[in-house]
Design a protein around this motif. Structure first.
Motif, PDB file in Angstrom:
ATOM      1  N   ARG A 530       0.848  -1.196   0.000  1.00 51.22           N
ATOM      2  CA  ARG A 530       0.000   0.000   0.000  1.00 51.22           C
ATOM      3  C   ARG A 530       0.882   1.244   0.000  1.00 51.22           C
ATOM      4  O   ARG A 530       2.068   1.176   0.333  1.00 51.22           O
ATOM      5  N   GLU A 532       0.660   5.435   1.224  1.00 49.51           N
ATOM      6  CA  GLU A 532      -0.056   6.498   1.922  1.00 49.51           C
ATOM      7  C   GLU A 532       0.548   7.839   1.522  1.00 49.51           C
ATOM      8  O   GLU A 532       1.758   7.937   1.270  1.00 49.51           O
ATOM      9  N   ASP A 533      -0.303   8.875   1.447  1.00 49.51           N
ATOM     10  CA  ASP A 533       0.239  10.199   1.192  1.00 49.51           C
ATOM     11  C   ASP A 533       0.826  10.769   2.479  1.00 49.51           C
ATOM     12  O   ASP A 533       0.840  10.114   3.526  1.00 49.51           O
ATOM     13  N   GLY A 536      -1.171  10.458   5.628  1.00 53.45           N
ATOM     14  CA  GLY A 536      -1.597   9.147   6.093  1.00 53.45           C
ATOM     15  C   GLY A 536      -2.789   8.577   5.350  1.00 53.45           C
ATOM     16  O   GLY A 536      -3.272   7.493   5.695  1.00 53.45           O
ATOM     17  N   ARG A 537      -3.262   9.258   4.312  1.00 48.90           N
ATOM     18  CA  ARG A 537      -4.401   8.758   3.541  1.00 48.90           C
ATOM     19  C   ARG A 537      -3.915   7.696   2.565  1.00 48.90           C
ATOM     20  O   ARG A 537      -2.933   7.884   1.857  1.00 48.90           O
ATOM     21  N   VAL A 538      -4.594   6.558   2.527  1.00 48.17           N
ATOM     22  CA  VAL A 538      -4.206   5.469   1.636  1.00 48.17           C
ATOM     23  C   VAL A 538      -4.588   5.850   0.205  1.00 48.17           C
ATOM     24  O   VAL A 538      -5.758   6.084  -0.105  1.00 48.17           O
ATOM     25  N   GLN A 541      -3.802   0.517  -2.564  1.00 41.74           N
ATOM     26  CA  GLN A 541      -3.842  -0.705  -1.766  1.00 41.74           C
ATOM     27  C   GLN A 541      -3.861  -1.888  -2.726  1.00 41.74           C
ATOM     28  O   GLN A 541      -4.713  -1.959  -3.625  1.00 41.74           O
TER      29      GLN A 541
END
Length: 738
Positions: A530, A532-533, A536-538, A541
């Motif tokens: 995965r 994340e930016d 912390g946003r995925v 995935q």
């Protein structure tokens, strides 16, 4: 002295006033209009670009494996919110850089005058005149050109910025953007570089040191100039006392703490696995990092993304350990000397290893060569790869058992064919193609155990070369299985494809064999779990998308045959010390230029290749005249799996359903004159000549060089060992995975 200082202060102030007035007169007219217009144009649309932020790569356990920054402008930065930056840092920086930060409106004339006094008294640049807000504007918008117009614009914009952002927002921006030296931008990267810790853990001595660095990071570098750094830090403590943030006693106590002595630079992506991940991120738009190369580059090197991979460092370490313990004639555990006949100089041989988890497709191990610092071309993944020798015969087995052959028959391991001398007259070829062999008339299982070249040449003609090529591709071999004409257009697979005459990569071979370990389901091999930016946003995935390639029965029949090859054929050196069942196939090319072992357990599939990275060089030139896939790569594979299976419960392969009784595979297409029984000369894997013709080739059985088990012994001719009941099937996830 006081009189002199006051006089110098007076001179400085008057010079500044004169300079301002003179410059103002000079810019009367169009330049004034330009400045005012610039201010007006920025009044409503002033904005600060997002800060470039390093990107990080993590292994499957969540441990940091590499840091990615722009090589042209490497900004090692990781932003942290203001409430996570301790008072020790915030107050030290404010005291040193802008003690009235929370009082002024962007520009502070009094601070300029105080800075003159302080600098004259100390004989050093102990204080600066620009406010923190002005520094933010300078670093983000106007640059550091020494001109009146730039300074005036900086002042205008600083006042405007204070109207649009709160003090805390400005301070947070500053503490995350300012350069501290050592490639570290912002307090988090600086805390890591100088003190090996997070910014939130910094004490007063460390906070003061960071504040001391801002004006001249190179000059006050504690590693290069510790005496200057100590003096500079003392000035910060003095400012902390003067501003009431510390008492004299507290400052004296913190003064006693030593300076840092060892830098902690970010871990660069100098590893085969990490580099492969980086290249995939830059090349593949499916990760959601941008539709263009430029956009993906910005995201990777400046976007602050967090990339979580499938890499298992524990398995990687054991793969390297196994190579170190089994690689012949090696002084460093990674290479062995080889004479290059083309240059007359000594080069080196090595091994490459790739491991794939069958149940998920997760790539767990990539040993791409002797070490990324020595050889950066990834031998485990980069096309076109190397000739795989008899490890390609497994795809002929799958084609026959699946019933995808030219005869449409679902063959079984007990079906029979001859492994003796063979001659073929192929369509469109001017000359006969001849191989020697000695296996006689026997089962497919025993032909596999003996790695019979003539046996598999016959079997592959029964299967159909096009069908074998298609099976290899469907299983995951990405390199071409076809020859090409003079214009570079694909024509057809070589007639001896089953002998491994087309190049493949170790990763593709491991992935292809993993299909059999997973009961015929292919899980696309992948390295990135995965992404994340920076917040912390995925944004990506991995989603599994299993594809049925062969039937469960076919996969289990292939496994039965390859397991028999490990227990009583050319792959005996791959046996696992714990008793864990294994299945696999050896491969050795012409003159032992490339030697292989590809195998699997229910938990993990692995390919081991050995050869000279600089090209097809006989390993006889390394003093390894008897080099075969069954001798060296199989031994490395067996040692590797013995290490990783040491404390793992045994998992049996699932049994296939009961098959019909064996029978002859029938007529062999294109064979001329029937089966012979003579023995031939030295071991060889014939290559398809260029130009569309073949020559008469004499070669013995076991063209992969493994016919004697790779160790001078003959293959065990007992029936294949029976497998355990289906109730002991492999779990969905390996027991040793994170």
């Amino acid at each position: 002295m006081v009189v002199v200082r006051r006089f110098l202060r007076f001179v400085f102030v008057m010079a500044a006033l004169v300079g301002v007035m003179s410059a103002s007169l000079v810019v009367i007219g169009p330049q004034v209009v330009e400045l005012v217009g610039a201010h007006r144009s920025d009044h409503e649309r002033i904005s600060l670009k997002p800060l470039a932020e390093r990107s990080l790569i993590f292994d499957s356990y969540g441990n940091l494996q590499g840091t990615m920054t722009n090589s042209a402008d490497p900004q090692n930065r990781s932003q942290v919110p203001l409430d996570e930056i301790p008072e020790t840092v915030r107050e030290s920086v404010i005291a040193q850089e802008d003690a009235s930060f929370y009082e002024h409106t962007g520009v502070n004339v009094r601070a300029i005058l105080r800075a003159v006094d302080a600098n004259l008294e100390s004989g050093d640049v102990s204080q600066g005149g620009s406010t923190i807000t002005q520094q933010v504007i300078k670093n983000s918008l106007v640059g550091d050109e020494e001109s009146f117009s730039r300074k005036l614009r900086e002042a205008f914009l600083a006042v405007e910025l204070e109207k649009q952002m709160s003090k805390d927002e400005i301070l947070e921006r500053y503490l995350n953007s300012v350069y501290f030296g050592g490639g570290a931008y912002g307090v988090q990267a600086a805390a890591e570089y100088y003190f090996h810790k997070d910014a939130g853990e910094l004490d007063w001595a460390e906070g003061a040191m960071l504040a001391a660095l801002i004006r001249a990071p190179s000059e006050y570098d504690p590693f290069k100039n510790p005496e200057l750094a100590l003096r500079r830090r003392s000035l910060v403590f003095r400012r902390l006392v003067e501003t009431g943030k510390l008492t004299e006693e507290e400052a004296a106590f913190s003064e006693g703490f030593p300076l840092p002595t060892e830098p902690n630079p970010p871990l660069p992506p100098y590893d085969y696995f990490v580099e492969e991940v980086k290249q995939q991120l830059l090349a593949d738009p499916r990760f959601g990092l941008g539709s263009t190369t430029e956009a993906r580059s910005r995201a990777v090197f400046e976007g602050g993304i967090r990339v979580y991979t499938t890499y298992d460092p524990q398995l990687q370490a054991k793969a390297i350990q196994a190579r170190q313990e089994t690689l012949p004639r090696s002084d460093d555990g990674a290479t062995f000397p080889v004479d290059n006949p083309r240059t007359g100089e000594e080069t080196f041989g090595t091994q490459a290893i790739a491991s794939v988890e069958p149940s998920t497709g997760a790539v767990r191990v990539l040993v791409g060569g002797p070490g990324f610092d020595r050889w950066q071309f990834n031998l485990a993944t980069k096309s076109p790869g190397r000739q795989p020798g008899s490890t390609m015969k497994t795809f002929t087995l799958a084609t026959l058992f699946e019933g995808d052959g030219a005869d449409g028959v679902e063959h079984v391991p007990s079906d029979t064919a001859s492994g003796s001398r063979c001659t073929f007259r192929f369509p469109g070829e001017r000359e006969l193609y001849t191989l020697s062999g000695s296996s006689g008339y026997t089962t497919i299982t025993r032909l596999t155990q003996a790695s019979s070249n003539c046996g598999f040449m016959r079997l592959s003609q029964v299967a159909g070369i096009e069908n074998v090529a298609l099976m290899a591709t469907r299983l995951g071999i990405r390199s071409t299985m076809y020859d090409r004409d003079a214009d570079g257009e694909p024509t057809q697979p070589p007639w001896n494809l089953t002998l491994g005459t087309k190049e493949v990569t170790p990763l593709d071979m491991a992935a292809a064999y993993s299909v059999f370990a997973n009961d015929g389901l292919r899980m696309e091999p992948y390295l990135v779990e995965r992404i994340e930016d920076r917040n912390g946003r995925v944004i990506y995935q991995h989603r599994p998308d299993p594809e049925r390639i062969v039937s469960t029965q076919t996969a289990r029949l292939v496994t039965e045959v390859l397991a028999a090859n490990v227990t009583g054929g050319t792959g005996r050196n791959a046996r696992i010390s714990s008793g864990q069942p294994a299945a696999g196939k050896t491969g050795t090319t012409n003159d032992s230029t490339d030697v292989w072992f590809v195998g699997y357990t229910p938990q993990l599939a692995t390919a081991v290749w050995m050869g000279a990275p600089e090209g097809s060089i006989s390993l006889a030139r390394a003093g390894l005249g008897g080099a075969t896939g069954g001798r060296y790569p199989a031994a490395t594979w067996g040692r590797y799996y013995s290490l990783i299976m040491e404390d793992v419960p045994t998992v049996e392969f699932r049994e296939p359903e009961t098959t019909r009784r064996g029978r002859s595979v029938g007529r062999i297409p294109y064979e001329s004159g029937g089966s012979g029984s003579g023995r031939g000369g030295r071991t060889t894997t014939p290559r398809r000549p260029s130009g569309g013709t073949t020559t008469t080739t004499t070669a013995p059985d076991d063209g992969d060089g493994d016919g004697g088990g790779g160790d001078g012994e003959t293959p065990d001719t007992t029936a294949p060992a029976t497998t355990a009941p289906a109730t002991t099937a492999a779990p969905a996830q390996p027991d040793f995975s994170p």
